[in-house]
Design a protein around this motif. Structure first.
Motif, PDB file in Angstrom:
ATOM      1  N   UNK A  51       8.923 -18.864 -30.114  1.00  0.00           N
ATOM      2  CA  UNK A  51       7.815 -18.037 -29.639  1.00  0.00           C
ATOM      3  C   UNK A  51       6.851 -17.726 -30.779  1.00  0.00           C
ATOM      4  N   UNK A  52       5.579 -17.680 -30.470  1.00  0.00           N
ATOM      5  CA  UNK A  52       4.548 -17.314 -31.439  1.00  0.00           C
ATOM      6  C   UNK A  52       4.677 -15.823 -31.764  1.00  0.00           C
ATOM      7  N   UNK A  53       4.563 -15.489 -33.029  1.00  0.00           N
ATOM      8  CA  UNK A  53       4.645 -14.090 -33.453  1.00  0.00           C
ATOM      9  C   UNK A  53       3.435 -13.272 -33.046  1.00  0.00           C
ATOM     10  N   UNK A  54       2.310 -13.920 -32.759  1.00  0.00           N
ATOM     11  CA  UNK A  54       1.083 -13.198 -32.404  1.00  0.00           C
ATOM     12  C   UNK A  54       0.910 -13.049 -30.897  1.00  0.00           C
ATOM     13  N   UNK A  55       1.057 -14.144 -30.141  1.00  0.00           N
ATOM     14  CA  UNK A  55       0.787 -14.085 -28.695  1.00  0.00           C
ATOM     15  C   UNK A  55       2.042 -14.192 -27.834  1.00  0.00           C
ATOM     16  N   UNK A  56       3.171 -14.612 -28.427  1.00  0.00           N
ATOM     17  CA  UNK A  56       4.422 -14.700 -27.679  1.00  0.00           C
ATOM     18  C   UNK A  56       4.615 -15.970 -26.864  1.00  0.00           C
ATOM     19  N   UNK A  62       4.620 -28.133 -35.215  1.00  0.00           N
ATOM     20  CA  UNK A  62       4.672 -28.310 -36.665  1.00  0.00           C
ATOM     21  C   UNK A  62       3.270 -28.550 -37.199  1.00  0.00           C
ATOM     22  N   UNK A  63       2.978 -27.886 -38.318  1.00  0.00           N
ATOM     23  CA  UNK A  63       1.704 -28.061 -39.008  1.00  0.00           C
ATOM     24  C   UNK A  63       2.058 -28.195 -40.492  1.00  0.00           C
ATOM     25  N   UNK A  64       2.431 -29.382 -40.909  1.00  0.00           N
ATOM     26  CA  UNK A  64       2.973 -29.576 -42.250  1.00  0.00           C
ATOM     27  C   UNK A  64       4.369 -28.979 -42.296  1.00  0.00           C
ATOM     28  N   UNK A  65       4.594 -28.047 -43.227  1.00  0.00           N
ATOM     29  CA  UNK A  65       5.890 -27.371 -43.295  1.00  0.00           C
ATOM     30  C   UNK A  65       5.880 -26.071 -42.518  1.00  0.00           C
ATOM     31  N   UNK A  66       4.746 -25.705 -41.943  1.00  0.00           N
ATOM     32  CA  UNK A  66       4.596 -24.450 -41.206  1.00  0.00           C
ATOM     33  C   UNK A  66       4.542 -24.702 -39.701  1.00  0.00           C
ATOM     34  N   UNK A  67       4.351 -23.634 -38.960  1.00  0.00           N
ATOM     35  CA  UNK A  67       4.200 -23.712 -37.512  1.00  0.00           C
ATOM     36  C   UNK A  67       2.830 -23.159 -37.138  1.00  0.00           C
ATOM     37  N   UNK A  71      -1.818 -22.099 -28.544  1.00  0.00           N
ATOM     38  CA  UNK A  71      -2.476 -21.182 -27.627  1.00  0.00           C
ATOM     39  C   UNK A  71      -3.489 -20.297 -28.354  1.00  0.00           C
ATOM     40  N   UNK A  72      -3.045 -19.587 -29.409  1.00  0.00           N
ATOM     41  CA  UNK A  72      -3.936 -18.630 -30.079  1.00  0.00           C
ATOM     42  C   UNK A  72      -4.414 -19.091 -31.457  1.00  0.00           C
ATOM     43  N   UNK A  73      -3.767 -20.138 -32.000  1.00  0.00           N
ATOM     44  CA  UNK A  73      -4.152 -20.646 -33.314  1.00  0.00           C
ATOM     45  C   UNK A  73      -3.457 -19.959 -34.468  1.00  0.00           C
ATOM     46  N   UNK A  74      -2.591 -18.991 -34.162  1.00  0.00           N
ATOM     47  CA  UNK A  74      -1.865 -18.290 -35.217  1.00  0.00           C
ATOM     48  C   UNK A  74      -0.914 -19.218 -35.945  1.00  0.00           C
ATOM     49  N   UNK A  75      -0.614 -18.860 -37.208  1.00  0.00           N
ATOM     50  CA  UNK A  75       0.318 -19.664 -37.991  1.00  0.00           C
ATOM     51  C   UNK A  75       1.506 -18.822 -38.405  1.00  0.00           C
ATOM     52  N   UNK A  76       2.516 -19.478 -38.922  1.00  0.00           N
ATOM     53  CA  UNK A  76       3.725 -18.782 -39.341  1.00  0.00           C
ATOM     54  C   UNK A  76       3.632 -18.267 -40.768  1.00  0.00           C
ATOM     55  N   UNK A  77       2.434 -17.981 -41.232  1.00  0.00           N
ATOM     56  CA  UNK A  77       2.259 -17.443 -42.573  1.00  0.00           C
ATOM     57  C   UNK A  77       1.691 -18.442 -43.563  1.00  0.00           C
ATOM     58  N   UNK A  78       1.621 -19.681 -43.191  1.00  0.00           N
ATOM     59  CA  UNK A  78       1.042 -20.687 -44.074  1.00  0.00           C
ATOM     60  C   UNK A  78      -0.442 -20.789 -43.791  1.00  0.00           C
ATOM     61  N   UNK A  79      -1.167 -21.364 -44.729  1.00  0.00           N
ATOM     62  CA  UNK A  79      -2.600 -21.526 -44.482  1.00  0.00           C
ATOM     63  C   UNK A  79      -2.950 -22.971 -44.245  1.00  0.00           C
TER      64      UNK A  79
END
Length: 79
Positions: A51-56, A62-67, A71-79
């Motif tokens: 689940x996305x931490x921002x929108x659920x 996968x976006x490189x080593x991040x997520x 839906x909302x474009x939020x990331x798992x803390x990576x840029x």
């Protein structure tokens, strides 16, 4: 004889019960196939099942080593 008749003789179960059981099994297999294809489709789109931490929503990919959330474009803390 029909295969169901032979099986009925061997198992002591009526042919009608065997046919009914076959129909039930066919329905279960068809339902499972529908469920699996929805899961497979999500996996093919790259969704990881988290689940996305921002929108659920469960649309993290996968976006490189991040997520990244589709839906909302939020990331798992990576840029």
């Amino acid at each position: 004889r029909m295969p169901q008749d032979l099986m009925a003789l061997q198992t002591g179960v009526s042919s009608a019960a065997l046919v009914s059981g076959t129909a039930t099994m066919t329905a279960v297999v068809a339902e499972t196939a529908t469920t699996l294809s929805a899961r497979d489709k999500a996996k093919m789109q790259g969704y990881e099942g988290e689940a996305c931490g921002e929108c659920g929503n469960y649309t993290l990919v996968r976006n490189g080593t991040c997520m990244k959330c589709n839906t909302c474009g939020g990331t798992s803390g990576c840029s």
